[in-house]
Scaffold this motif. Structure first.
Motif, PDB file in Angstrom:
ATOM      1  N   PHE B  87       0.619  -1.406   0.492  1.00 51.75           N
ATOM      2  CA  PHE B  87       0.189  -0.023  -0.219  1.00 51.75           C
ATOM      3  C   PHE B  87       0.191   1.153   0.473  1.00 51.75           C
ATOM      4  O   PHE B  87       1.575   1.728   0.979  1.00 51.75           O
ATOM      5  CB  PHE B  87      -1.097   0.234   1.265  1.00 51.75           C
ATOM      6  CG  PHE B  87      -2.539  -1.047   1.184  1.00 51.75           C
ATOM      7  CD1 PHE B  87      -3.226  -0.408   0.658  1.00 51.75           C
ATOM      8  CD2 PHE B  87      -2.098  -1.980   1.758  1.00 51.75           C
ATOM      9  CE1 PHE B  87      -4.615  -1.230   0.240  1.00 51.75           C
ATOM     10  CE2 PHE B  87      -3.002  -3.388   1.486  1.00 51.75           C
ATOM     11  CZ  PHE B  87      -4.245  -2.451   1.113  1.00 51.75           C
ATOM     12  N   ILE B  88       0.265   2.346  -0.634  1.00 51.58           N
ATOM     13  CA  ILE B  88       0.729   3.640  -0.460  1.00 51.58           C
ATOM     14  C   ILE B  88      -0.387   3.956  -0.220  1.00 51.58           C
ATOM     15  O   ILE B  88      -1.204   4.128  -1.349  1.00 51.58           O
ATOM     16  CB  ILE B  88       2.085   4.176  -2.052  1.00 51.58           C
ATOM     17  CG1 ILE B  88       2.952   2.658  -2.101  1.00 51.58           C
ATOM     18  CG2 ILE B  88       2.466   4.677  -1.813  1.00 51.58           C
ATOM     19  CD1 ILE B  88       3.582   3.239  -3.931  1.00 51.58           C
ATOM     20  N   ALA B 153       6.205  -0.892   0.360  1.00 52.31           N
ATOM     21  CA  ALA B 153       4.973  -0.931  -0.193  1.00 52.31           C
ATOM     22  C   ALA B 153       5.496  -2.496  -0.899  1.00 52.31           C
ATOM     23  O   ALA B 153       5.213  -3.370  -1.451  1.00 52.31           O
ATOM     24  CB  ALA B 153       4.210  -0.568  -1.222  1.00 52.31           C
ATOM     25  N   ILE B 154       7.219  -2.246  -1.116  1.00 51.09           N
ATOM     26  CA  ILE B 154       7.836  -2.874  -1.734  1.00 51.09           C
ATOM     27  C   ILE B 154       9.108  -3.999  -1.174  1.00 51.09           C
ATOM     28  O   ILE B 154       9.058  -5.581  -2.124  1.00 51.09           O
ATOM     29  CB  ILE B 154       8.591  -2.497  -3.388  1.00 51.09           C
ATOM     30  CG1 ILE B 154       9.790  -1.730  -2.478  1.00 51.09           C
ATOM     31  CG2 ILE B 154       7.912  -1.346  -4.123  1.00 51.09           C
ATOM     32  CD1 ILE B 154      10.415  -1.264  -3.582  1.00 51.09           C
ATOM     33  N   ASN B 157       8.381  -7.997  -1.249  1.00 51.30           N
ATOM     34  CA  ASN B 157       7.853  -7.970  -3.237  1.00 51.30           C
ATOM     35  C   ASN B 157       6.419  -8.740  -3.385  1.00 51.30           C
ATOM     36  O   ASN B 157       6.247 -10.017  -3.909  1.00 51.30           O
ATOM     37  CB  ASN B 157       8.590  -9.700  -3.332  1.00 51.30           C
ATOM     38  CG  ASN B 157      10.107  -9.126  -3.942  1.00 51.30           C
ATOM     39  OD1 ASN B 157       9.199  -8.662  -5.162  1.00 51.30           O
ATOM     40  ND2 ASN B 157      10.496  -9.851  -3.990  1.00 51.30           N
ATOM     41  N   PRO B 158       5.711  -7.661  -3.162  1.00 53.82           N
ATOM     42  CA  PRO B 158       3.885  -8.301  -3.612  1.00 53.82           C
ATOM     43  C   PRO B 158       3.452  -8.324  -4.771  1.00 53.82           C
ATOM     44  O   PRO B 158       4.126  -8.341  -5.999  1.00 53.82           O
ATOM     45  CB  PRO B 158       3.523  -6.974  -2.459  1.00 53.82           C
ATOM     46  CG  PRO B 158       4.683  -5.554  -2.822  1.00 53.82           C
ATOM     47  CD  PRO B 158       5.734  -6.359  -2.746  1.00 53.82           C
ATOM     48  N   ASP B 159       2.700  -9.491  -4.893  1.00 51.01           N
ATOM     49  CA  ASP B 159       2.159  -9.238  -6.457  1.00 51.01           C
ATOM     50  C   ASP B 159       1.950  -7.443  -7.085  1.00 51.01           C
ATOM     51  O   ASP B 159       1.738  -7.957  -8.445  1.00 51.01           O
ATOM     52  CB  ASP B 159       0.922  -9.703  -6.222  1.00 51.01           C
ATOM     53  CG  ASP B 159       1.054 -11.488  -6.274  1.00 51.01           C
ATOM     54  OD1 ASP B 159       2.714 -11.867  -6.373  1.00 51.01           O
ATOM     55  OD2 ASP B 159      -0.084 -12.368  -5.734  1.00 51.01           O
ATOM     56  N   ILE B 160       1.130  -7.388  -6.080  1.00 48.28           N
ATOM     57  CA  ILE B 160       0.573  -5.750  -6.249  1.00 48.28           C
ATOM     58  C   ILE B 160       0.670  -4.622  -5.697  1.00 48.28           C
ATOM     59  O   ILE B 160       1.098  -4.796  -4.911  1.00 48.28           O
ATOM     60  CB  ILE B 160      -0.610  -5.683  -6.687  1.00 48.28           C
ATOM     61  CG1 ILE B 160      -1.306  -6.181  -5.632  1.00 48.28           C
ATOM     62  CG2 ILE B 160      -1.543  -6.312  -7.910  1.00 48.28           C
ATOM     63  CD1 ILE B 160      -3.691  -5.867  -5.961  1.00 48.28           C
ATOM     64  N   VAL B 161       1.478  -3.795  -6.381  1.00 44.95           N
ATOM     65  CA  VAL B 161       1.625  -1.884  -5.586  1.00 44.95           C
ATOM     66  C   VAL B 161       0.155  -1.133  -5.979  1.00 44.95           C
ATOM     67  O   VAL B 161       0.193  -0.906  -6.933  1.00 44.95           O
ATOM     68  CB  VAL B 161       3.041  -1.634  -5.514  1.00 44.95           C
ATOM     69  CG1 VAL B 161       2.651  -0.089  -5.068  1.00 44.95           C
ATOM     70  CG2 VAL B 161       3.864  -2.625  -5.424  1.00 44.95           C
ATOM     71  N   LEU B 162      -0.564  -0.462  -4.517  1.00 40.25           N
ATOM     72  CA  LEU B 162      -1.277  -0.023  -4.212  1.00 40.25           C
ATOM     73  C   LEU B 162      -1.483   1.219  -4.386  1.00 40.25           C
ATOM     74  O   LEU B 162      -1.033   1.420  -3.004  1.00 40.25           O
ATOM     75  CB  LEU B 162      -2.655  -0.697  -3.836  1.00 40.25           C
ATOM     76  CG  LEU B 162      -4.440  -0.769  -4.301  1.00 40.25           C
ATOM     77  CD1 LEU B 162      -4.664  -0.985  -5.656  1.00 40.25           C
ATOM     78  CD2 LEU B 162      -5.191  -1.903  -3.596  1.00 40.25           C
ATOM     79  N   ALA B 180       7.425   9.345 -11.397  1.00 38.62           N
ATOM     80  CA  ALA B 180       9.136   8.422 -12.197  1.00 38.62           C
ATOM     81  C   ALA B 180       9.546   7.346 -11.123  1.00 38.62           C
ATOM     82  O   ALA B 180       9.983   6.513 -12.169  1.00 38.62           O
ATOM     83  CB  ALA B 180      10.881   9.805 -11.810  1.00 38.62           C
ATOM     84  N   LEU B 181       9.676   7.663  -9.772  1.00 39.99           N
ATOM     85  CA  LEU B 181      10.100   6.366  -9.545  1.00 39.99           C
ATOM     86  C   LEU B 181       9.099   5.134  -9.227  1.00 39.99           C
ATOM     87  O   LEU B 181       9.105   3.746  -9.802  1.00 39.99           O
ATOM     88  CB  LEU B 181      10.204   7.162  -6.986  1.00 39.99           C
ATOM     89  CG  LEU B 181      10.003   5.529  -6.470  1.00 39.99           C
ATOM     90  CD1 LEU B 181      11.539   5.037  -6.664  1.00 39.99           C
ATOM     91  CD2 LEU B 181      10.275   6.308  -5.241  1.00 39.99           C
ATOM     92  N   LEU B 182       7.651   5.346 -10.131  1.00 36.11           N
ATOM     93  CA  LEU B 182       6.268   4.427 -10.177  1.00 36.11           C
ATOM     94  C   LEU B 182       7.032   4.189 -10.842  1.00 36.11           C
ATOM     95  O   LEU B 182       6.877   2.988 -11.553  1.00 36.11           O
ATOM     96  CB  LEU B 182       5.561   5.409  -9.982  1.00 36.11           C
ATOM     97  CG  LEU B 182       5.165   5.402  -8.068  1.00 36.11           C
ATOM     98  CD1 LEU B 182       3.955   6.282  -8.227  1.00 36.11           C
ATOM     99  CD2 LEU B 182       5.047   3.868  -7.569  1.00 36.11           C
ATOM    100  N   LYS B 183       7.344   4.610 -11.865  1.00 33.42           N
ATOM    101  CA  LYS B 183       7.425   4.409 -13.478  1.00 33.42           C
ATOM    102  C   LYS B 183       8.722   3.280 -13.277  1.00 33.42           C
ATOM    103  O   LYS B 183       8.749   2.406 -14.003  1.00 33.42           O
ATOM    104  CB  LYS B 183       7.692   5.470 -14.614  1.00 33.42           C
ATOM    105  CG  LYS B 183       5.881   6.395 -14.556  1.00 33.42           C
ATOM    106  CD  LYS B 183       6.428   7.040 -15.498  1.00 33.42           C
ATOM    107  CE  LYS B 183       6.032   6.133 -17.456  1.00 33.42           C
ATOM    108  NZ  LYS B 183       5.819   7.723 -18.107  1.00 33.42           N
ATOM    109  N   ALA B 184       9.866   3.772 -12.635  1.00 36.05           N
ATOM    110  CA  ALA B 184      11.088   2.443 -11.899  1.00 36.05           C
ATOM    111  C   ALA B 184      10.726   1.254 -12.231  1.00 36.05           C
ATOM    112  O   ALA B 184      11.395   0.519 -12.003  1.00 36.05           O
ATOM    113  CB  ALA B 184      11.647   3.509 -11.648  1.00 36.05           C
ATOM    114  N   LEU B 185       9.788   1.674 -11.034  1.00 34.86           N
ATOM    115  CA  LEU B 185       9.330   0.043 -10.295  1.00 34.86           C
ATOM    116  C   LEU B 185       8.787  -0.305 -11.292  1.00 34.86           C
ATOM    117  O   LEU B 185       8.972  -1.796 -11.551  1.00 34.86           O
ATOM    118  CB  LEU B 185       8.650   0.989  -8.909  1.00 34.86           C
ATOM    119  CG  LEU B 185       8.688   0.774  -7.976  1.00 34.86           C
ATOM    120  CD1 LEU B 185       8.547   1.541  -6.519  1.00 34.86           C
ATOM    121  CD2 LEU B 185      10.086  -0.294  -7.569  1.00 34.86           C
TER     122      LEU B 185
END
Lengths: 405, 222
Positions: B87-88, B153-154, B157-162, B180-185
């Motif tokens: 979760f974020i 949140a990461i 190693n979750p299946d989804i980051v919400l 940009a950070l989320l895109k990098a992830l």
């Protein structure tokens, strides 16, 4: 790992609200302190009483006349216990060490211009040993003095101080109910025992007391000390049989005297002291309970304040029982720390009380069991009163908790 | 892969029934970056709660990585949130009086995993906070706090980051950095779902589900 993390978080949150945490713990501190101090006082009093009674010896039988009156109407004691009863017991029963007849009452004592009312005990020289009186100055009276109605007196230290102040009492003449006596000894102080002060009395030969001071032909009691190794229970039975025979009682008639066994009295006193102790501890533990309510109150506030934190913890994977455990640990930590401080306060109070003027005769004993009991009680209070707030936290809906402002 | 079929969720607000989710069906493939958009009251928050296993639908099925999670009990849901969802939040929701490192470690501690510290340090380095690990949240700027929350949140190693309005409380420059950070992830093959009302944010995502009145009224990419 999680456990240490929770402890750390709990300690930090306690430290973040120092005054609040301290006030919440204060109830527990006072509660535990009161329990320990009270139990220490109780244990001290118990020891004092038992020490005194043990000093009198556990091989003592006290024979007293029975109550007068029948069918529930009791009016004082009978006047049926005679010197001959005591002498018969001394001469015919096996296992008897010594016997001391006792007559007594209050009388006017006079020295120079000083007048006082004092308790008189007329008895035999054996009484000193049986009741563990030691004569500090001068000497006790002798058997021959008792036989020849000598007018000699041994007085208690309190009486000596009242009558003679700083003057030397030995060899002085005092008047008991108008009869002249010579003071030949002063007993060593034993300390007030509550019902009768052994330090404020005048001991004189029984014969003189019966014939010249009180004019009676019956005894108030007689004390029997069993010889070493004798069966005290058997001796009590034998004495009963002897007295029933001498008093010509029918088999179905009740005893017209009663015999008190010092060992039994010790047991009774011990049981009474325990009850008293329990009562003191019980009253003190009520404050511990009140302290628990304080903890519960502050935990409810904490849970409300940290609703969002609870929501976050649940969102990242905390289960209900994780949250329950966390807040329970906080409550236990608070009451535990309070308990430890309280032990210090209680022991401190127990040390200080006997130093306060007016309480110097009090004796306090902090028993390890009282420390263990009060700490476990404090922890139990933490669990009991911490559970409801922790439960409220645990069942919070994560969505509502996250949204809580 | 996430698949939702005929999700329905209703609320009773003072007697009137609100259909917050009204027969919603969609699929989100692994490794995609999806925006869920819509005005307030459109049902996107409710959808996010269901996707995040914070809430359960009244009917319909929600399958996460092949497992139907719409009928699970509380404890099992907590485990799913712990291991398979990160979760974020808009307001970061870091725990006070705990260092960045301890905050990031927390999901691993609840999972009972060993070597939590090494994993948390790695996650913090990934978000560029290798030098701020022992700072507490109140010693960090808003952008740094959001980075800590992304690391948290990461970390497992979750299946989804919400992410729920991840830039909502940040100034625009910091917001760009976070995106940009989320895109990098996302480029590291993570599945990312962003709930937002901001069309600019949605532009960053390859896919978009637009909601209105409890229904998906527009789909892009899926």
């Amino acid at each position: 790992m999680l456990f240490w993390n929770i402890i750390k978080v709990a300690l930090k949150s306690l430290l973040a609200n120092k005054l609040r945490s301290f006030l919440a713990m204060l109830g527990i501190i006072i509660g535990v302190g009161a329990v320990i101090a009270m139990l220490a006082l109780g244990a001290g009093a118990q020891k004092q009483v038992l020490d005194r009674m043990t000093a009198m010896g556990t091989n003592l039988l006290i024979v007293r006349p029975g109550n007068r009156g029948t069918g529930g109407v009791m009016s004082g004691t009978q006047q049926n216990l005679t010197l001959e009863d005591a002498q018969a017991a001394a001469s015919s029963l096996a296992g008897i060490g010594s016997v001391a007849p006792v007559v007594g009452g209050n009388a006017q004592v006079k020295y120079m211009s000083k007048n006082n009312r004092v308790s008189i005990t007329g008895t035999a020289p054996t009484y000193f040993a049986i009741r563990s009186f030691s004569v500090e100055r001068g000497r006790p009276f002798t058997d021959s003095e008792a036989e020849r109605l000598a007018r000699v007196a041994v007085i208690g230290p309190t009486t000596a101080e009242t009558l003679f102040d700083t003057d030397e009492p030995l060899g002085q003449a005092i008047k008991l109910n108008g009869v002249n006596f010579t003071v030949i000894g002063v007993t060593k102080a034993k300390g007030d025992q509550g019902y009768a002060n052994p330090d404020d009395q005048v001991l004189i030969p029984y014969s003189t007391a019966m014939k010249q001071v009180f004019g009676v032909d019956y005894l108030r009691e007689f004390d029997i000390q069993a010889s070493d190794g004798a069966d005290i229970t058997q001796l009590q039975k034998d004495t009963t049989a002897l007295l029933r025979k001498r008093h010509r009682l029918q088999t179905d008639a009740a005893d017209d005297f009663n015999i008190r066994n010092q060992a039994e009295m010790l047991e009774t006193a011990s049981a009474m002291a325990s009850t008293f102790n329990l009562l003191l501890g019980g009253i003190a533990s009520i404050s511990l309970l009140v302290g628990g309510i304080g903890i519960m109150n502050i935990m409810l506030v904490t849970v409300t304040e940290r609703t969002r934190e609870i929501g976050v913890r649940k969102a990242i994977g905390a289960k209900d029982r994780d949250i329950l455990g966390q807040f329970l640990i906080e409550a236990i930590l608070m009451s535990g720390i309070g308990g430890i401080i309280g032990v210090g306060a209680g022991i401190g109070a127990a040390r200080i009380v006997p130093l306060i003027p007016g309480f110097t005769t009090f004796m306090t004993i902090v028993t390890p069991s009282s420390v263990v009991i009060s700490i476990s009680f404090a922890a139990a209070v933490g669990i009991f009163f911490g559970f409801y707030p922790a439960y409220r936290a645990a069942i919070l809906n994560p969505i509502d908790a996250l949204r809580y402002e | 892969m996430i698949s939702a079929e005929h999700l329905v969720k209703t609320y009773n607000l003072g007697g009137s029934i609100i259909r917050a989710l009204d027969d919603v069906s969609f699929e989100i493939k692994d490794g995609t970056m999806t925006a869920i958009t819509g005005a307030s009251g459109s049902g996107k928050s409710t959808l996010m709660n269901v996707l995040g296993c914070l809430d359960q639908p009244d009917s319909g099925t929600y399958t996460l990585g092949g497992e139907d999670v719409s009928k699970l009990g509380k404890d099992r849901l907590a485990e799913i949130r712990n291991r398979r969802i990160g979760f974020i939040f808009q307001t970061f929701n870091l725990l006070p009086r705990m260092s960045a490192l301890e905050n990031v470690e927390l999901p691993l501690l609840y999972a009972g995993r060993s070597e939590a510290q090494a994993a948390a340090e790695a996650a913090l380095r990934t978000v560029g906070l290798g030098d701020r690990m022992y700072h507490e949240p109140n010693q960090l700027s808003g952008g740094q706090r959001q980075r800590v929350s992304i690391a948290r949140a990461i970390v497992s190693n979750p299946d989804i980051v919400l992410a729920d309005e991840p830039t909502g409380n940040l100034d625009s420059k910091t917001g760009v950095e976070i995106m940009a950070l989320l895109k990098a992830l996302h480029e590291q093959k993570r599945t990312i779902i962003i709930v937002t009302h901001d069309p600019d944010i949605a532009q960053h995502c390859s896919n978009e589900l637009h909601m209105r009145d409890g229904q998906i009224v527009e789909r892009r990419g899926t």
